[in-house]
Design a protein around this motif. Structure first.
Motif, PDB file in Angstrom:
ATOM      1  N   GLY A 562      59.906 -25.129  13.860  1.00  0.00           N
ATOM      2  CA  GLY A 562      60.198 -24.262  14.996  1.00  0.00           C
ATOM      3  C   GLY A 562      59.676 -24.859  16.291  1.00  0.00           C
ATOM      4  O   GLY A 562      59.439 -26.068  16.421  1.00  0.00           O
ATOM      5  N   SER A 563      59.455 -23.995  17.289  1.00  0.00           N
ATOM      6  CA  SER A 563      59.030 -24.452  18.609  1.00  0.00           C
ATOM      7  C   SER A 563      57.516 -24.522  18.745  1.00  0.00           C
ATOM      8  O   SER A 563      56.998 -25.064  19.719  1.00  0.00           O
ATOM      9  CB  SER A 563      59.590 -23.523  19.689  1.00  0.00           C
ATOM     10  OG  SER A 563      59.127 -22.193  19.482  1.00  0.00           O
ATOM     11  N   ARG A 564      56.766 -23.970  17.776  1.00  0.00           N
ATOM     12  CA  ARG A 564      55.305 -23.962  17.869  1.00  0.00           C
ATOM     13  C   ARG A 564      54.688 -25.317  17.564  1.00  0.00           C
ATOM     14  O   ARG A 564      53.572 -25.604  17.967  1.00  0.00           O
ATOM     15  CB  ARG A 564      54.716 -22.944  16.892  1.00  0.00           C
ATOM     16  CG  ARG A 564      54.600 -21.538  17.412  1.00  0.00           C
ATOM     17  CD  ARG A 564      53.776 -20.712  16.450  1.00  0.00           C
ATOM     18  NE  ARG A 564      52.503 -21.351  16.146  1.00  0.00           N
ATOM     19  CZ  ARG A 564      51.750 -21.054  15.094  1.00  0.00           C
ATOM     20  NH1 ARG A 564      52.164 -20.147  14.235  1.00  0.00           N
ATOM     21  NH2 ARG A 564      50.593 -21.649  14.896  1.00  0.00           N
ATOM     22  N   ALA A 565      55.400 -26.142  16.830  1.00  0.00           N
ATOM     23  CA  ALA A 565      54.853 -27.429  16.411  1.00  0.00           C
ATOM     24  C   ALA A 565      55.949 -28.478  16.446  1.00  0.00           C
ATOM     25  O   ALA A 565      57.140 -28.152  16.489  1.00  0.00           O
ATOM     26  CB  ALA A 565      54.243 -27.329  15.011  1.00  0.00           C
ATOM     27  N   THR A 566      55.546 -29.737  16.431  1.00  0.00           N
ATOM     28  CA  THR A 566      56.511 -30.827  16.473  1.00  0.00           C
ATOM     29  C   THR A 566      56.041 -31.946  15.554  1.00  0.00           C
ATOM     30  O   THR A 566      54.833 -32.163  15.387  1.00  0.00           O
ATOM     31  CB  THR A 566      56.682 -31.360  17.907  1.00  0.00           C
ATOM     32  OG1 THR A 566      57.732 -32.331  17.947  1.00  0.00           O
ATOM     33  CG2 THR A 566      55.400 -31.983  18.427  1.00  0.00           C
ATOM     34  N   LEU A 567      56.988 -32.638  14.938  1.00  0.00           N
ATOM     35  CA  LEU A 567      56.689 -33.758  14.061  1.00  0.00           C
ATOM     36  C   LEU A 567      56.737 -35.047  14.871  1.00  0.00           C
ATOM     37  O   LEU A 567      57.680 -35.274  15.638  1.00  0.00           O
ATOM     38  CB  LEU A 567      57.693 -33.824  12.914  1.00  0.00           C
ATOM     39  CG  LEU A 567      57.452 -34.910  11.854  1.00  0.00           C
ATOM     40  CD1 LEU A 567      56.169 -34.646  11.095  1.00  0.00           C
ATOM     41  CD2 LEU A 567      58.633 -34.985  10.884  1.00  0.00           C
ATOM     42  N   ALA A 568      55.715 -35.878  14.731  1.00  0.00           N
ATOM     43  CA  ALA A 568      55.653 -37.154  15.449  1.00  0.00           C
ATOM     44  C   ALA A 568      55.281 -38.258  14.479  1.00  0.00           C
ATOM     45  O   ALA A 568      54.754 -38.013  13.388  1.00  0.00           O
ATOM     46  CB  ALA A 568      54.642 -37.086  16.592  1.00  0.00           C
ATOM     47  N   PHE A 569      55.552 -39.490  14.892  1.00  0.00           N
ATOM     48  CA  PHE A 569      55.277 -40.674  14.072  1.00  0.00           C
ATOM     49  C   PHE A 569      54.532 -41.684  14.935  1.00  0.00           C
ATOM     50  O   PHE A 569      54.897 -41.921  16.089  1.00  0.00           O
ATOM     51  CB  PHE A 569      56.585 -41.282  13.571  1.00  0.00           C
ATOM     52  CG  PHE A 569      56.414 -42.619  12.882  1.00  0.00           C
ATOM     53  CD1 PHE A 569      56.061 -42.686  11.545  1.00  0.00           C
ATOM     54  CD2 PHE A 569      56.606 -43.805  13.580  1.00  0.00           C
ATOM     55  CE1 PHE A 569      55.898 -43.914  10.914  1.00  0.00           C
ATOM     56  CE2 PHE A 569      56.452 -45.034  12.960  1.00  0.00           C
ATOM     57  CZ  PHE A 569      56.097 -45.084  11.618  1.00  0.00           C
ATOM     58  N   TYR A 570      53.448 -42.251  14.378  1.00  0.00           N
ATOM     59  CA  TYR A 570      52.703 -43.322  15.049  1.00  0.00           C
ATOM     60  C   TYR A 570      52.701 -44.538  14.136  1.00  0.00           C
ATOM     61  O   TYR A 570      52.309 -44.447  12.966  1.00  0.00           O
ATOM     62  CB  TYR A 570      51.254 -42.917  15.334  1.00  0.00           C
ATOM     63  CG  TYR A 570      51.104 -41.697  16.210  1.00  0.00           C
ATOM     64  CD1 TYR A 570      51.958 -41.459  17.285  1.00  0.00           C
ATOM     65  CD2 TYR A 570      50.093 -40.767  15.967  1.00  0.00           C
ATOM     66  CE1 TYR A 570      51.815 -40.341  18.088  1.00  0.00           C
ATOM     67  CE2 TYR A 570      49.935 -39.647  16.762  1.00  0.00           C
ATOM     68  CZ  TYR A 570      50.802 -39.431  17.821  1.00  0.00           C
ATOM     69  OH  TYR A 570      50.662 -38.324  18.600  1.00  0.00           O
ATOM     70  N   VAL A 839      51.747 -33.697  12.706  1.00  0.00           N
ATOM     71  CA  VAL A 839      52.317 -32.488  13.288  1.00  0.00           C
ATOM     72  C   VAL A 839      51.423 -32.083  14.452  1.00  0.00           C
ATOM     73  O   VAL A 839      50.215 -31.913  14.287  1.00  0.00           O
ATOM     74  CB  VAL A 839      52.408 -31.350  12.245  1.00  0.00           C
ATOM     75  CG1 VAL A 839      52.788 -30.041  12.911  1.00  0.00           C
ATOM     76  CG2 VAL A 839      53.430 -31.706  11.177  1.00  0.00           C
ATOM     77  N   LEU A 840      52.005 -31.969  15.631  1.00  0.00           N
ATOM     78  CA  LEU A 840      51.273 -31.612  16.840  1.00  0.00           C
ATOM     79  C   LEU A 840      51.572 -30.178  17.216  1.00  0.00           C
ATOM     80  O   LEU A 840      52.687 -29.690  17.014  1.00  0.00           O
ATOM     81  CB  LEU A 840      51.654 -32.539  17.998  1.00  0.00           C
ATOM     82  CG  LEU A 840      51.503 -34.043  17.756  1.00  0.00           C
ATOM     83  CD1 LEU A 840      52.024 -34.827  18.951  1.00  0.00           C
ATOM     84  CD2 LEU A 840      50.058 -34.401  17.471  1.00  0.00           C
TER      85      LEU A 840
END
Length: 1015
Positions: A562-570, A839-840
């Protein structure tokens, strides 16, 4: 006639009021001083706890290890270890067991690996596949071992040592090195990914080791962490000998045991941290107490003004100096006795304010605020000194006769001592300290908190405030030239009083000093806390950062966040076609959700974040399957690679990725078939090989495949797919050469070099959009080819940035790409990511539950609040807390001085008020005169004080605070709400005091005043 009873009553009330004011001023002055040791006691425990929390666990923990022997009793050994460690007050005890190497077999393939168990380890490990073990016969297998033996979740494997037993593989865990030193440091359980053990439950370890015949020489280890909450430096020093005693006791009661700990080596560092942390606290308390002493002396002078005539009468009538000193000493003793309990209460309140003001506390930190022996001793000494000061300041008035007193009152000139430039001394000393401090900083020598960082701002503050007050008074004395042209009586009288009143100098100095100190302290506090918050968020990338295991269905999981969290990759990438991006950091973000769930600084890019993120939109890869397609047929001609496996990679309309087998590659020409149910897009056709199959090809590693007649069928219809425009798909870093053959066919050639996913073919796709940073502006990059792990990623440059939070250091090259495009291409090539997924989330609420509901495995949680609390435990922030509390006390003292000055200064208007009334003036003229004079003093002094505080902080900010982090550095942040609240309190105090003074003047008899009768 004069009402002598009313006169006596009013004089008694005024005397009591002044005495109460003296007691309050003394209590506040001493309270500021005593707040230092009260606050320092709690701060010492906070410093010790923060230091030990960040220390290496291999140094601070006590590690007990042994090898089991025949007849070893685990229960008895654990009891003895617990008993031996009891004096250390253990906060956490972790058990670890590891067997010797056993033979792990699956079919004809085998390898060696130990079996191990460790408390709490499962929740720290990212799983590649499967789940954590729950039954005694289940194990987790490390990913390198699983790849070597071709193990998958659900497989039954054999474990052999002196005997053989069977175990079920519940999952595959990622064996890459993590952050926990107790697990991943050198010679620890998971220090070598290639030699990582099988993991099981505690019951499973006992069951499996007995089953495969190992009952001795099992390595057992207890990691014991002492509790550091509530420990002072002295307690920590005492903990070292207790640890040595515990170690000796365990070795004596449990033979063959090794006990290691290096806790004592941390004491010097803690001692230095405590010293540098507590010194500013005491210094700041003493500095502001000096300001309070000035207020106390000012109140004493007001009191002497009320007593001066009576003292002169006593002197004229022959009273001896000793008798007068005794009278003044008795009054001072009474004030000191009354102020003592009030000073302790004031100290306690200020310490509580300081604890709240210094920033968030680390979880588990004990920061007690309460009375202690040192605070009581300081309070006793403070009230005694303050009482002595009250007596000393009154000595010049004890020798004056009535005639001398009348002469003093008739002259308005200042003495030679009052005209001396006292402010030059702190100004010169402060400038010298600042110059020396600048030299120290440039030299880069020393460590800890330089004492000059305390002296320089304080001396400059005192000197500049005194100079500003002198200039204010000098300007006010020039108002005589203006006053003669003013026709309004109240304004004329106020201007004349401003230019001639001696008490205005004292009041202006206190107001300028308190306003400067308050502005300096509040702005310093707000700026430092803001820096801490920015530094923490820059390090985490948001308020929360959750490390998650490789998401098997990353795109669909990201959609469920959803909009509360976002998936990121480093991850890291090497640029093969752009030298400026060599060894760059690659960051994958979701353009749709990152703006709300990630943290960003405006200075990290020259353009707004939404406009940058909108450029990262990319088209889905692969080709859309026709509606109703159920089966894929393809004819493959192989000139090598026998034993490899063919796969078709698909994706569904719900963004799930599917991998369907086409079959084992056979020599010659063969038609292969796969199901398409549930799929909406065809991503690739891939070739993979187990280590055993690849090993057979090393003599002839060149593989050529011809792909022809790709047909999609279903629902009574068929569709042929032209493969001539497809491209080669590299999976293991080797080049895949493709050549169109025949009508719609494609030939692919590559070299086998390792097991796993090897190569394939896929529909042509557009380049991935990327934002780059850390690259010189003069280098006009429009395209680049990055290699992320084994994935080759062609990108097109769509914008530039300066930095990116949490991912890279400022100035180093990086690239930001859409995370969906990364996941799709990893899945398309059947590749592991070669980086970390996080997850941010922003906000106070932890996104752990949301992340798990989305199907992601949480392996570690990082909180910006925890890092912010760690930064707030540094000595700079602790000093800021007491300085903020002391500034509030300074404002309270200044308000007390203002109230007293305005109330008793109103007595100066008795003759003017009577004259006004005799001439027919109204009471509002008297009110306007008072309001004009004191309003001008407060407004001018507060404005100048604020300017002094802000200017001084701007000049010394880089020296009085330590940067919390380069990427998160910020300018001064003025605490306007606190300043506004102080202004409102000052205005309300002045208005109330003027109202009372006006009512008192109104009750006076004009005729009696004009005749010169006493009050």
């Amino acid at each position: 006639m004069v009402d002598h009873l009313g006169l006596a009553a009013r004089r008694a009330i005024a005397q009591r009021f002044l005495t109460a004011a003296t007691v309050c001023a003394l209590a506040f002055c001493v309270g500021i001083l005593a707040a230092g040791p009260i606050y320092a006691t709690g701060a010492e425990q906070a410093i010790v706890y923060a230091y030990m929390r960040s220390a290496n666990p291999l140094t601070k923990d006590t590690v007990v290890s042994l090898l089991t022997w025949p007849g070893f009793d685990m229960s008895n050994a654990s009891q003895r270890v617990h008993s031996g460690l009891a004096p250390l007050h253990i906060s956490q005890l972790t058990l670890q067991e590891e067997s010797g190497n056993c033979v792990v077999s699956l079919g004809r393939r085998s390898a060696q690996a130990p079996l191990a168990y460790r408390d709490g380890l499962f929740r720290k490990l990212p799983l590649v596949e499967g789940r954590d073990p729950s039954r005694p016969d289940e194990v987790l297998v490390p990913q390198p071992l699983a790849a070597t033996l071709g193990i998958a979740p659900g497989d039954r494997i054999s474990l052999s040592h002196n005997a053989t037993t069977q175990a079920t593989v519940s999952g595959i865990y990622w064996a890459a090195r993590g952050k926990d030193a107790l697990v991943y440091a050198r010679h620890r359980l998971l220090s070598k990914p290639s030699a990582s053990p099988l993991l099981t439950t505690r019951a499973g370890f006992d069951t499996l080791t007995r089953s495969f015949g190992q009952t001795t020489d099992i390595a057992i280890e207890w990691d014991a962490e002492p509790s550091f909450a509530g420990l002072s430096l002295a307690d920590l020093r005492a903990l070292g000998p207790r640890e040595e005693q515990s170690s000796a006791r365990i070795r004596a009661t449990l033979g063959g045991t090794t006990v290691s700990s290096d806790l004592s080596s941390l004491v010097p560092g803690v001692s230095q941290a405590v010293t540098t942390g507590l010194a500013p606290i005491y210094a700041v308390a003493a500095e502001v107490a000096l300001v309070g002493l000035g207020v106390l002396l000012g109140v004493s002078l007001l009191k002497l003004e009320r007593q001066s005539f009576e003292l002169a009468v006593l002197t004229t009538r022959g009273a001896r100096l000793a008798e007068l000193v005794a009278i003044q000493g008795g009054e001072a003793a009474i004030a000191a006795i009354a102020a003592f309990p009030l000073s302790l209460l004031a100290a306690l309140g200020l310490a509580l304010v300081a604890r709240t003001a210094h920033g968030p506390a680390l979880p588990g930190t004990l920061f007690p605020i309460g009375f202690n022996a040192l605070a009581v001793q300081v309070a006793i000494g403070g009230v005694a000194f303050g009482g002595l000061a009250l007596v000393v300041v009154s000595l010049p008035r004890l020798r004056q006769t009535v005639i001398q007193e009348r002469g003093r009152l008739s002259r308005t000139g200042r003495g030679i001592l009052a005209r001396l430039p006292y402010e030059l001394l702190p100004l010169l000393l402060g400038a010298a300290a600042l110059t020396e401090l600048r030299r120290h900083q440039h030299g880069g020598t020393g460590s800890g908190l330089d004492p000059l960082t305390l002296a320089a701002p304080t001396l400059l503050l005192l000197g500049v405030a005194a100079l500003a007050a002198r200039l204010l008074i000098a300007g006010a004395r020039k108002l005589d030239r203006v006053a003669v042209n003013v026709r309004e009586p109240s304004s004329y009288l106020a201007l004349r009083r401003l230019s001639r009143s001696g008490s205005t100098t004292w009041l202006a100095l206190l107001l300028v000093l308190s306003a400067a100190l308050f502005t300096f302290a509040t702005t310093l506090r707000t700026t430092e806390l803001t820096r801490n918050q920015h530094a923490a968020r820059a390090q985490v990338g948001a308020d929360w950062s959750l490390s998650v295991g490789w998401p098997e269905q990353g795109v669909s999981a990201a959609n469920r966040l959803g909009s509360r969290a976002t998936l990121a990759f480093y991850g890291s990438a090497a640029a093969s076609s752009a030298p400026a991006l060599q060894l760059a950091t690659i960051i994958g973000v979701d353009p749709a959700s990152y703006a709300a769930a990630g943290w960003w600084q405006a200075r990290d890019a020259s353009q707004p974040l939404p406009s940058l993120l909108s450029r990262l939109s990319s088209l889905p890869i692969g080709m859309a399957l026709p509606h109703g397609a159920q089966t894929l047929h393809i004819r493959v001609s192989a000139s090598g690679g026998t034993g490899l496996r063919l796969w078709v990679v698909l994706s569904s309309s719900t963004d799930n990725f599917l991998r369907r087998p086409l079959g084992v590659l056979r020599p010659g020409t063969t038609t292969y078939r796969a199901r398409l149910d549930g799929a909406s897009r065809l991503l690739s056709i891939m070739l993979s090989g187990s280590p055993q199959a690849v090993e057979k090809l090393f003599r002839h590693p060149k593989v050529r495949l011809s792909f022809e007649d790709l047909v999609l069928s279903g629902a009574g219809a068929e569709r042929a797919v032209d493969l001539s425009a497809w491209r080669g798909l590299e999976a293991d870093g080797t080049k895949v050469g493709v050549t169109p053959v025949g009508a719609g066919g494609l030939q692919a050639a590559f070299t086998v070099s390792q097991g796993g996913s090897l190569a394939g073919i896929a529909p042509a796709s557009s380049r991935v959009p990327a934002l780059i940073g850390g690259v010189g502006r003069g280098q006009a990059l429009t395209r680049a080819t990055l290699q992320v792990g084994s994935l080759v990623l062609p990108v097109r440059i769509v914008g530039r940035m300066n930095a990116f939070p949490a991912a890279t250091e400022r100035g180093l090259p990086f690239a930001v790409v859409p995370v969906r495009a990364l996941i799709e291409r990893f899945q398309q090539a059947l590749q592991p990511p070669g980086g970390v997924f996080v997850v941010l989330s922003m906000g106070d609420a932890s996104p752990v539950a949301l992340t798990r509901r989305a199907g992601l495995q949480v392996t570690a949680v990082s909180s910006a609040a925890a890092i912010e609390a760690m930064l707030a435990s540094r000595q700079e922030n602790l000093a800021i807390g007491i300085e903020f509390a002391a500034a509030i006390a300074g404002v309270a003292l200044a308000m007390l001085a203002l109230v007293l000055s305005a109330y008793f200064g109103g007595r100066r208007y008795e003759y003017e008020a009577a004259s006004f009334e005799a001439l027919g003036a109204k009471l509002r003229n008297v009110v306007a005169t008072l309001a004009f004079e004191y309003g001008a003093v407060v407004l001018c002094a507060a404005t100048v004080g604020m300017a002094v505080g802000l200017g001084l902080l701007a000049a010394t900010n880089s020296y009085v605070t330590a940067p919390a982090g380069g990427p998160a550095a910020t300018g001064l942040v003025v605490d306007w709400p606190a300043i506004a609240a102080a202004a409102i309190v000052a205005a309300a105090s002045l208005a109330g005091t003027l109202l009372v003074a006006t009512m008192r003047i109104r009750r006076l008899s004009p005729a009696a005043v004009l005749r010169g009768e006493p009050e």
